[in-house]
Design a protein around this motif. Structure first.
Motif, PDB file in Angstrom:
ATOM      1  N   GLU A 178       0.831  -1.208   0.000  1.00 12.78           N
ATOM      2  CA  GLU A 178       0.000   0.000   0.000  1.00 12.78           C
ATOM      3  C   GLU A 178       0.861   1.252   0.000  1.00 12.78           C
ATOM      4  O   GLU A 178       1.948   1.288   0.590  1.00 12.78           O
ATOM      5  CB  GLU A 178      -0.909  -0.011   1.239  1.00 12.78           C
ATOM      6  CG  GLU A 178      -1.864   1.172   1.262  1.00 12.78           C
ATOM      7  CD  GLU A 178      -2.847   1.095   2.420  1.00 12.78           C
ATOM      8  OE1 GLU A 178      -3.086  -0.020   2.921  1.00 12.78           O
ATOM      9  OE2 GLU A 178      -3.363   2.152   2.814  1.00 12.78           O
ATOM     10  N   VAL A 180       2.307   4.637   1.127  1.00 13.22           N
ATOM     11  CA  VAL A 180       2.530   5.213   2.460  1.00 13.22           C
ATOM     12  C   VAL A 180       2.905   6.676   2.294  1.00 13.22           C
ATOM     13  O   VAL A 180       3.903   6.999   1.645  1.00 13.22           O
ATOM     14  CB  VAL A 180       3.646   4.467   3.220  1.00 13.22           C
ATOM     15  CG1 VAL A 180       3.878   5.118   4.589  1.00 13.22           C
ATOM     16  CG2 VAL A 180       3.299   3.008   3.394  1.00 13.22           C
ATOM     17  N   GLY A 181       2.105   7.543   2.854  1.00 10.41           N
ATOM     18  CA  GLY A 181       2.358   8.976   2.765  1.00 10.41           C
ATOM     19  C   GLY A 181       1.456   9.706   3.729  1.00 10.41           C
ATOM     20  O   GLY A 181       0.816   9.096   4.594  1.00 10.41           O
ATOM     21  N   GLU A 267       6.326   6.367   0.457  1.00  9.81           N
ATOM     22  CA  GLU A 267       7.451   5.903   1.277  1.00  9.81           C
ATOM     23  C   GLU A 267       7.451   4.379   1.408  1.00  9.81           C
ATOM     24  O   GLU A 267       8.358   3.796   1.996  1.00  9.81           O
ATOM     25  CB  GLU A 267       7.357   6.541   2.674  1.00  9.81           C
ATOM     26  CG  GLU A 267       7.512   8.051   2.645  1.00  9.81           C
ATOM     27  CD  GLU A 267       6.939   8.718   3.882  1.00  9.81           C
ATOM     28  OE1 GLU A 267       6.596   8.004   4.837  1.00  9.81           O
ATOM     29  OE2 GLU A 267       6.815   9.952   3.874  1.00  9.81           O
ATOM     30  N   GLY A 268       6.410   3.766   0.884  1.00  6.78           N
ATOM     31  CA  GLY A 268       6.285   2.317   0.981  1.00  6.78           C
ATOM     32  C   GLY A 268       7.205   1.620  -0.007  1.00  6.78           C
ATOM     33  O   GLY A 268       7.466   2.123  -1.102  1.00  6.78           O
ATOM     34  N   HIS A 269       7.654   0.459   0.361  1.00 11.53           N
ATOM     35  CA  HIS A 269       8.645  -0.247  -0.442  1.00 11.53           C
ATOM     36  C   HIS A 269       8.008  -1.245  -1.396  1.00 11.53           C
ATOM     37  O   HIS A 269       6.837  -1.580  -1.291  1.00 11.53           O
ATOM     38  CB  HIS A 269       9.643  -0.956   0.474  1.00 11.53           C
ATOM     39  CG  HIS A 269      10.484   0.008   1.238  1.00 11.53           C
ATOM     40  ND1 HIS A 269      11.520   0.676   0.662  1.00 11.53           N
ATOM     41  CD2 HIS A 269      10.411   0.454   2.514  1.00 11.53           C
ATOM     42  CE1 HIS A 269      12.073   1.481   1.550  1.00 11.53           C
ATOM     43  NE2 HIS A 269      11.405   1.363   2.687  1.00 11.53           N
TER      44      HIS A 269
END
Lengths: 278, 167
Positions: A178, A180-181, A267-269
């Protein structure tokens, strides 16, 4: 006796028919809930691309263009949610195809404060799209033909200025969890629009002067100096084959690793795999 | 942003306390009552193992994933604890971010399972009362009894209205 039968009919059957109405209403409600919304795909090079930045080795880098070529972009509702750091595979309960042919996007398009680039949008069933996969592939036509990533811009340091065009032809596939922010993305409500985002972290290649030299990002980045050493008369135009020949093995290995780690969802990987290893 | 982080959660259901209540009525007394409650504790770390101290925490409940259910910050050890709303089963999503690094984790939460888990771990006979059960299934005997009761109700009512009036 008739009176008894009529009474039973009135008391038993009438409520049953009312229950029937309720069931029908529930069915209609479910149909309403099954409506669709809109799912948009955006591509984001972050402020590093839009505003420029200083590399770990002190080069001020500004981008005129940052092209990436995307293909086979799919958004998923995954249950359980996909964890790119784990070993489990994506288990989609719903898949929405967003891009099914090679599409080149300029991440540097617009002003310094521009929104992420809208790639496409499509109707999508209501739901939470908590996973995303896409491919970076070499463009088949146009000015970026043969490259999956092309960076064009200017780098300057200590009075020296270099106009650069750097092309990479790596083919990569990213499978991500998902986004990420600050805000949550990917939640499609009826008659509403939601976004999913492919995010590219170019500081992984050049490093970030605002971070300490010992920061993991700077330790793993190649910086701009190796590129600058290949420039002649303030001009640098290289592709990946050139870099494979001209960079030393350690620098080139770092570069390959950095390119592999470009793809994120905010920011999710992402889990990445490459079809081309040089 | 290579300094990746890991968000770990301890599926330990913290037991904050216990059962019985005893109160005395005093004019200026202070009373503290307590209740055992299961909670979720998460721990966020960077890839190098350093805790994500004082990081932003946002929690989303299963019934409304678009709107934050709770916001907070991790402690110095990168830990954060919360008590899910007892009657909402499903995936509770916890997002933790700090300085451009972040992650989100989904924690499946079944009220019935939680109650039984805690009960088995701690042998607490009243633990099933901690959470409202979301399970509305009835066994076959219960269903037959309910159906028979309903039918008898119809017949009884019909007999009432069909009775002969005494003149």
């Amino acid at each position: 006796m008739n009176r008894l039968l009529i009474s039973i009919w009135t008391i038993a059957i009438v409520p049953s028919s009312l229950v029937g109405c309720t069931v029908r209403e529930n069915t209609e409600t479910q149909a309403t809930n099954a409506k669709t919304g809109t799912l948009a795909l955006v591509a984001n090079g972050e402020d590093f691309i839009r505003q420029g930045f200083v590399s770990k080795d002190g080069w001020q880098i500004n981008f005129d263009h940052a092209y990436v070529s995307l293909d086979r972009v799919n958004a998923y509702s995954s249950d359980p949610p996909f964890n790119p750091s784990g070993e489990t595979q994506l288990k989609p309960t719903q898949t929405v195809s967003l891009v099914d042919k090679i599409t080149t996007v300029d991440l540097a398009e617009g002003e310094e404060d521009a929104e992420p680039i809208l790639v496409t949008q499509t109707d999508a069933p209501v739901g939470t799209y908590n996973a995303l996969s896409w491919k970076l592939v070499p463009a088949q036509e146009g000015s970026t033909q043969g490259n999956s990533i092309v960076l064009k811009g200017t780098a300057s340091k200590d009075g020296r200025e270099i106009n650069f065009t750097i092309g990479f032809d790596r083919e990569l596939e990213y499978t991500c969890g998902e986004y990420v922010g600050e805000n949550r993305k990917g939640i499609v409500l009826a008659a509403n629009m939601a976004q999913v985002e492919t995010t590219f972290h170019f500081d992984h290649i050049f490093g970030d002067n605002s971070l300490p030299a010992e920061d993991a990002l700077n330790q793993e980045a190649i910086g701009f100096e190796p590129f600058a050493s290949l420039a002649q008369n303030g001009q640098l135009k290289v592709n990946q084959s050139d870099l494979a020949k001209k960079l030393n093995s350690e620098e080139y290995a770092k570069l390959q690793q950095a390119i592999t780690g470009l793809g994120h969802v905010g920011e999710g990987h992402c889990r990445s795999s490459s079809n081309i290893e040089r | 942003m290579t300094n990746r982080h890991k968000l770990n959660y301890l599926a330990s259901f913290l037991l904050f306390a216990s059962l019985g209540f005893s109160r005395q009525v005093l004019a200026h007394g202070a009373n503290i009552v307590y209740q055992q409650t299961p909670a979720i504790e998460v721990k966020a770390t960077y890839d190098d193992g350093k805790p994500m101290s004082n990081a932003q925490v946002v929690i989303y409940a299963p019934d409304n994933p678009a709107i934050p259910w709770l916001k907070g910050k991790t402690n110095e050890e990168g830990k954060f604890s919360f008590i899910p709303q007892s009657n909402i089963s499903g995936n509770w999503d916890i997002k933790i971010r700090q300085s451009g690094h972040g992650d989100i984790i989904s924690i499946p939460w079944q009220t019935e399972n939680v109650a039984s888990t805690v009960e088995s771990r701690d042998n607490m006979p009243n633990s099933s009362n901690w959470l409202a059960s979301a399970n509305n299934n009835y066994n076959p005997i219960q269903k037959v009894v309910m159906a028979a009761t309903g039918v008898w109700g119809f017949i009884g009512t019909a007999l009432f209205f069909s009775r002969q009036k005494s003149s």
